[in-house]
Write a protein that holds these residues in place. Structure first.
Motif: not given
Length: 474
Positions: A273-302
């Protein structure tokens, strides 16, 4: 007026051909300059001014620090793993008591009352049901704990900081910084780690992440590591040190997996898998309180239910195979005994034995059934009539009984150490391989994903066994 709506407002005004006039444009420009001034006030410290306190920036100075960032990352993920392992014990035992302690005997009784032939009862209940029950009781609680914790870190905004911290190391290994996130997900489940590689845009670097994800210890392998470390490593220490030394041994195996991830990524990026290492822009999003219900759905169902269902689909046929190899006889011996006798020379050469190799062949659908299968096969091959529940019936024993069974089966400290190594470095489970094929659509890469760690596992255990025996003979 919100400045981020300015372009939308202008576009709407032009589309509707409003006569907005000069005054409207002046207000738009005023809003833009006002917003720019607010951003500058928050971000820029002018000469003579006292630096303004910014919570996000203050946290980032710690979590992305070269001095404290890695230490905090290791401590945080160690906490996640510790919570996963310790909190999963109780619900795992509940599920085991329900599925194996209560429902399993009831199913056997019902099958006998209905007049099922012994072989059909054996395949369906002692084989398929029991294997599925083991997978559910061992796999479900850790995933139901790990995935929500992991998703909370993701929602909080910490995981992009992990990618930022590890980006330079992965770049030197010829891989992508975001591989750190799929690797972390692999500690919960390698199949989920395969899916998590979708965040990597480069096809070449995504393949590297997929081919090395198996080096992250999934939750199906943690019980094997903990049990063997407790018996063979902790057992060498005084009682007050046994638990600590066992934990260090397991952490050491996990860290070896991370090291192998870097080494194999480096090798792949300079070969197939020889090739050039790609560069990428990594956005550091602001810290925010987790959304509990969405977290439970995403982690348990999906994630949890999705991965668990795939594991069950493969575990049920594996249970039927386990029962068949233990109960079908050829030439006076069961198929299991015939295969174990054939594999023993290879197993002993690499510091293991035929029982372990057969258990890993049978347990390709799910690593969770390795130890119950090892115990069942050891009892079968040694003729220990006082242990187990019959040929082809997987079972779990307490720590002392398990140690007694393994020692009777000829296990030594070398066997225990090499099993821990082989548990880390062997072929992925069938759920992970199936996910690999679905994600890549390539049989070639799926076969390589199976053979690469397996070949490395044989090489590693063979080397350790030869060095071990050489030292013993000195």
């Amino acid at each position: 007026m919100k400045p981020d709506n300015v372009e939308e407002i202008l576009a709407t005004a032009q589309a509707l051909r409003w006569d907005v006039g000069e005054d409207f444009h002046e207000k738009i420009m005023e809003a833009l300059y006002t917003n720019a001034a607010e951003i500058a006030d928050r971000a820029v410290t002018r000469p003579g001014e006292k630096p303004r306190f910014d919570l996000d920036r203050t946290i980032d100075r710690i979590v992305t620090s070269r001095r404290w960032g890695f230490l905090l990352m290791i401590l945080l993920f160690t906490l996640v793993f510790w919570l996963t392992i310790s909190l999963a014990n109780v619900p795992s035992q509940w599920l085991s008591d329900l599925l194996i302690g209560t429902i399993y005997p009831a199913l056997n009784t019902a099958a006998s009352n209905l007049g099922f032939p012994w072989w059909l009862q054996g395949i369906l209940i002692d084989g398929m049901y029991l294997a599925t029950a083991w997978v559910v009781s061992v796999m479900l609680p850790p995933m139901a704990i790990f995935f929500p914790l992991f998703t909370l870190l993701e929602d909080f905004g910490y995981l992009p900081r992990v990618a930022f911290n590890l980006d330079n190391i992965f770049k030197k290994a010829g891989a992508h910084g975001k591989q750190s996130l799929s690797m972390m997900m692999g500690f919960g489940c390698n199949a989920a780690g395969m899916v998590a590689t979708r965040i990597i845009d480069s096809p070449r670097e995504r393949l590297i992440a997929m081919l090395t994800n198996n080096f992250a210890l999934c939750n199906g392998r943690w019980p094997t590591q903990i049990l063997i470390a407790t018996i063979f490593i902790g057992g060498l220490m005084p009682a007050y040190l046994a638990g600590f030394v066992s934990a260090l041994a397991v952490v050491g195996i996990a860290m070896l997996g991370v090291l192998l991830t870097f080494l194999v990524s480096w090798s792949l990026s300079r070969s197939v898998l020889k090739g050039e290492v790609s560069s990428f822009s990594l956005e550091l999003p602001p810290y925010r309180p987790p959304r509990i219900l969405q977290t439970l759905y995403t982690s348990l169902i999906d994630r949890t239910i999705y991965v668990l269902w795939r594991a069950i689909v493969f575990a049920a046929p594996a249970g039927a195979v386990i029962w068949l190899v233990a109960n079908l006889h050829v030439g006076g011996l069961s198929l299991a005994e015939q295969i174990i006798n054939f594999l023993n020379p290879i197993g002993i050469l690499i510091g293991l034995n035929g029982v372990i190799l057969l258990a890993y062949i049978i347990a390709i659908p799910a690593n969770e059934i390795v130890i119950p299968t090892v115990l069942m096969l050891t009892v079968l091959i040694t003729g220990m009539t006082a242990s187990g529940a019959g040929a082809g019936v997987m079972f779990e024993a307490d720590l002392e009984s398990t140690k007694s069974i393994l020692i009777t089966g000829g296990w030594t400290l070398l066997t225990g150490v090499n099993l821990m190594l082989f548990s880390l470095v062997h072929n992925p489970c069938s759920t992970t391989l199936y996910t690999m094929y679905k994600e890549t659509g390539s049989r070639k890469w799926t076969v390589l994903a199976a053979l690469l760690p397996l070949g490395l596992g044989f090489a590693l255990t063979f080397t350790v066994a030869q060095v071990w025996r050489l030292v013993e003979n000195i």
